[in-house]
Design a protein around this motif. Structure first.
Motif, PDB file in Angstrom:
ATOM      1  N   GLY A 272       0.754  -1.362   0.109  1.00  0.00           N
ATOM      2  CA  GLY A 272      -0.041  -0.012  -0.045  1.00  0.00           C
ATOM      3  C   GLY A 272       0.869   1.265  -0.019  1.00  0.00           C
TER       4      GLY A 272
ATOM      5  N   SER B  86      -5.759   3.207   5.485  1.00  0.00           N
ATOM      6  CA  SER B  86      -5.593   3.691   4.015  1.00  0.00           C
ATOM      7  C   SER B  86      -4.092   3.424   3.694  1.00  0.00           C
ATOM      8  N   VAL B  87      -2.908   3.427   4.491  1.00  0.00           N
ATOM      9  CA  VAL B  87      -1.598   3.305   4.055  1.00  0.00           C
ATOM     10  C   VAL B  87      -0.908   2.315   4.974  1.00  0.00           C
ATOM     11  N   GLY B  88       0.175   1.726   4.227  1.00  0.00           N
ATOM     12  CA  GLY B  88       1.109   0.706   4.787  1.00  0.00           C
ATOM     13  C   GLY B  88       1.922   1.270   5.875  1.00  0.00           C
TER      14      GLY B  88
ATOM     15  N   ARG C 234      -2.750   0.524   8.016  1.00  0.00           N
ATOM     16  CA  ARG C 234      -3.490  -0.727   7.935  1.00  0.00           C
ATOM     17  C   ARG C 234      -2.843  -1.590   9.122  1.00  0.00           C
TER      18      ARG C 234
END
Length: 215
Positions: free
Chosen positions: A51, A110-112, A140
């Motif tokens: 991501g 929404s982000v890794g 995440r």
């Protein structure tokens, strides 16, 4: 609601020094292989999660572009509109947004990865838990955060900066243990800590932490 004074001071100060800051930091980053090595550790961990990766307090986008060179889908967020202008100019095709880490406009999970590279140093102690809660919210499960900050235990008012331009903002130096404690309180598990330049007047602290995997 108007922004707190410290946020306004930070935005105005970095708008003022943005052009000089960009030139100075580009030269400094080229001379710091150990710093690039720690960023590579973060990149490897974030790549495993997958991501996009948010570079929060990205300034002129130098580190954001470096992360993209390491294979990450990185984008930048900064409080200073002038910094974002420079980032977009110097790194066309890369996403850069104006925004505040105290009210991070990103979707939950929404982000890794989240990078806050010397960008929490102007955040007052009372506001840090709120900032770290936002970092945790947008990551995440198993997502990775990396912080870079000045190590010490004092606050000073910075009135002049990059290129000799006027600034008016506080710079916080903090013990590694205090910052790690705030991360744990926000729900992170600290996985690594690095102290760069321990014999220097102001060492650099690096912390890498992770959200629960949910398994």
């Amino acid at each position: 609601m108007s922004a707190p004074d410290w946020l306004t001071d930070t935005k105005v100060s970095y708008d003022t020094v943005a052009d000089s800051y960009s030139d100075i930091t580009r030269e400094a980053f080229a001379k710091t292989p150990l710093l690039r090595g720690v960023l590579a550790l973060f990149a490897e961990a974030a790549r495993e999660v997958g991501g996009p990766v948010a570079d929060i307090g990205c300034g002129p986008g130098l580190i954001t572009a470096h992360l993209r060179g390491l294979g990450l889908d990185a984008f930048g967020v900064d409080l200073s509109p002038r910094m974002v202008e420079i980032a977009r100019r110097d790194h066309p095709g890369v996403r850069f947004d104006v925004g505040s880490m105290t009210d991070l406009d990103l979707e939950d999970g929404s982000v890794g990865g989240v990078l806050a590279f010397y960008s929490v140093i102007h955040v007052p102690d009372a506001e840090v838990p709120r900032v770290f809660a936002h970092f945790h919210r947008v990551l995440r499960p198993g997502g990775v955060v990396m912080l870079g900050f000045h190590v010490g235990d004092r606050v000073r008012l910075k009135t002049e900066g990059y290129g000799g331009h006027p600034m008016s903002l506080h710079v916080h130096r903090r013990p590694v243990e205090r910052v790690a404690g705030w991360l744990r309180d926000a729900g992170f598990s600290v996985e690594a800590q690095v102290l760069l330049g321990p014999d220097e007047d102001v060492p650099g602290g690096m912390l890498i932490a992770r959200t629960p995997t949910g398994t």
